[in-house]
Enzyme design. Sequence first.
Site, mmCIF file in Angstrom:
data_model
loop_
_atom_site.group_PDB
_atom_site.id
_atom_site.type_symbol
_atom_site.label_atom_id
_atom_site.label_comp_id
_atom_site.label_asym_id
_atom_site.label_seq_id
_atom_site.Cartn_x
_atom_site.Cartn_y
_atom_site.Cartn_z
ATOM 1 N N LYS A 1 -71.836 -7.181 21.165
ATOM 2 C CA LYS A 1 -72.496 -8.216 20.364
ATOM 3 C C LYS A 1 -71.621 -9.470 20.294
ATOM 4 O O LYS A 1 -70.574 -9.475 19.654
ATOM 5 C CB LYS A 1 -72.753 -7.712 18.934
ATOM 6 C CG LYS A 1 -73.529 -8.725 18.125
ATOM 7 C CD LYS A 1 -73.171 -8.639 16.659
ATOM 8 C CE LYS A 1 -73.216 -9.919 15.886
ATOM 9 N NZ LYS A 1 -73.009 -11.181 16.526
ATOM 10 N N GLU B 1 -59.276 -6.167 14.994
ATOM 11 C CA GLU B 1 -58.439 -7.344 15.283
ATOM 12 C C GLU B 1 -58.880 -8.424 14.310
ATOM 13 O O GLU B 1 -59.879 -9.095 14.534
ATOM 14 C CB GLU B 1 -58.665 -7.807 16.732
ATOM 15 C CG GLU B 1 -58.352 -6.768 17.790
ATOM 16 C CD GLU B 1 -56.852 -6.532 17.943
ATOM 17 O OE1 GLU B 1 -56.059 -7.348 17.442
ATOM 18 O OE2 GLU B 1 -56.487 -5.527 18.562
ATOM 19 N N GLU C 1 -55.940 -18.853 6.532
ATOM 20 C CA GLU C 1 -55.962 -19.422 7.872
ATOM 21 C C GLU C 1 -56.754 -20.728 7.840
ATOM 22 O O GLU C 1 -57.897 -20.737 7.394
ATOM 23 C CB GLU C 1 -56.810 -18.467 8.718
ATOM 24 C CG GLU C 1 -56.141 -17.784 9.814
ATOM 25 C CD GLU C 1 -57.123 -16.864 10.533
ATOM 26 O OE1 GLU C 1 -58.152 -16.434 9.976
ATOM 27 O OE2 GLU C 1 -56.831 -16.568 11.685
ATOM 28 N N CYS D 1 -56.570 -17.045 16.413
ATOM 29 C CA CYS D 1 -55.959 -16.169 15.404
ATOM 30 C C CYS D 1 -54.440 -16.168 15.512
ATOM 31 O O CYS D 1 -53.761 -15.790 14.570
ATOM 32 C CB CYS D 1 -56.494 -14.755 15.585
ATOM 33 S SG CYS D 1 -56.176 -14.133 17.229
ATOM 34 N N ALA E 1 -70.816 -13.537 19.210
ATOM 35 C CA ALA E 1 -71.068 -14.329 18.004
ATOM 36 C C ALA E 1 -72.298 -15.208 18.206
ATOM 37 O O ALA E 1 -72.587 -15.634 19.324
ATOM 38 C CB ALA E 1 -69.851 -15.203 17.699
ATOM 39 N N GLY F 1 -62.586 -10.393 14.449
ATOM 40 C CA GLY F 1 -63.208 -11.368 13.557
ATOM 41 C C GLY F 1 -62.464 -11.428 12.244
ATOM 42 O O GLY F 1 -61.268 -11.118 12.180
ATOM 43 N N ASN G 1 -64.304 -17.706 18.941
ATOM 44 C CA ASN G 1 -63.225 -18.626 19.327
ATOM 45 C C ASN G 1 -62.772 -18.484 20.782
ATOM 46 O O ASN G 1 -62.274 -19.433 21.365
ATOM 47 C CB ASN G 1 -62.060 -18.583 18.333
ATOM 48 C CG ASN G 1 -61.393 -17.246 18.255
ATOM 49 O OD1 ASN G 1 -61.932 -16.249 18.714
ATOM 50 N ND2 ASN G 1 -60.211 -17.201 17.676
#
Length: 481
Positions: A177, A252, A386, A286, A179, A230, A154
Amino acid sequence: MIRSGLLEHVEGFVGGRWVGAAGGATFAVINPATGEHLADVPDLGERETRAAVEAGVRALQSPSSVDERRTWLRGIHQVLMEQRQELARIITLEHGKPLKESVAEVEYAAGFFSFYADQLGHLAARVLPGRIRNCRWTVHHRPAGVVGLIVPWNFPLAMLAKKLAPAIAAGCSIVAKPAKLTPLASVAFWALADRLGIPRGVLNLVMGQAGPIGQVLCSHPDVRVISFTGSTEVGRTLIRDTALHIKRLAMELGGNAPFIVFDDADVEAAADAMVANKFRAGGQTCVCTNRVYVHRAIEARFTEGVAARARRLKVGNGLDPDTDIGPMVNREGFDKVAEHVRDALARGAKRIVGDDPARPAEDWGCFYPPTVLTGVKPEMMVCREETFGPLVAISTFEDEEEVLALANGTPFGLAAYVCTSDVKRIERVVGRLRFGHVGVNTGTGPTPEAPFGGMKQSGFGREGGIEGLLEFCEPQTVACA
Ligand code: NAP
């Protein structure tokens, strides 16, 4: 296919060299606005991740000085700012968010490097006053070692920067790494960082198979920290898989942010703050408001204000300068919003803004229109999960106790917002909200200078502030007789 001077190599970066997958396997990166195939990216896995960890271990054998790290951090800040338009274009193409938001993301990301360049003084050894137990005591902050950084889609660059900047500052070696949906911003970042003379093995990048990459990071004894942003579900897997080696973790995870508007709030300002917060990145952050609780006495005025603002938002390709909301990152993201809307309507909510998404020929299938619902109830999906989309879900309340119970009635505790003009109420309510980030009369999210992170199932550990630096340090206490 994407063309960019920053994407000359679309590969991983291990031990100072660009690397492809051993068997030549790749995965595709798709523009969610158009369906265009942007790039084929090497589908790296266990073997490359292991090599990256080993390169990181070798780099640690020649530790860098604080001055060197300060120079690297300042250099990264500078190149990010110089290349912000091109980096922003790459982010918009792979993520879909409006270009103006992508530029803001690059600047926000750059801010972490300049902030941590200024914080290296905190790593100086602390000598305790006097002699204790007949010894002189000193506390050192040692680099934690090789660290694994796992990043979501995101904020492809900002989520990386929040971890990478303090990890570099602390003197760690990094295996990052990105996404699978948004690896190109990281590749472009590595192309820039590669010009700065940072020693081989300090910065490694692997993209591809999440499971095998995650497994190496969790099971390799030389990886001492995993910093993950994530979903709570994947976070839980990582916590379980690192238990054997007792690694330090920063998690997180997901949120479910309440936005509370009391009857003494400035209603217009509250509507502005909520709309700005809710629709950023199309609602795919988030810290985005997920549940709006408005006092019954001002419901009509507040809802009208929000509806008027939502109707003005323009949905479209993020490259169009007029766009306020781009596409959802993929069809799965789109379907989740649609499911939340359907579920709420079936359980009695009322739609004030938004139609069932039309599908014109040029719509590749990911654009969701801004939607406002009223009459939302706690049992609806939109209150429990969410949404990660442009959906405002409005409920009403009568008193403080009731709204605190509603707001805290979730296993998540990342961000919350309160609008009121009563100073005593601010103290009372904020102290009882179980969320790591609270905005009062603002919908603003995190900043490099302040620690940010979750409570409850939104995770633990902090990014930003001094706290974010200490996540990558091992305190070592020396008692010298
Ligand atoms: P995700 O599916 O959990 O993926 C996040 C990252 O983990 C990606 O790089 C993903 O790789 C990787 N991953 C997936 N499975 C893995 C495994 N078994 N081992 C190791 N890595 C694995 O989350 P997302 O859908 O990208 O992001 C959305 C979620 O992130 C939301 O819940 C949001 O609230 C949360 N988020 C939290 C914060 C915060 O600061 N608390 C900030 C932003 C987002 P692939 O892409 O290859 O699958």
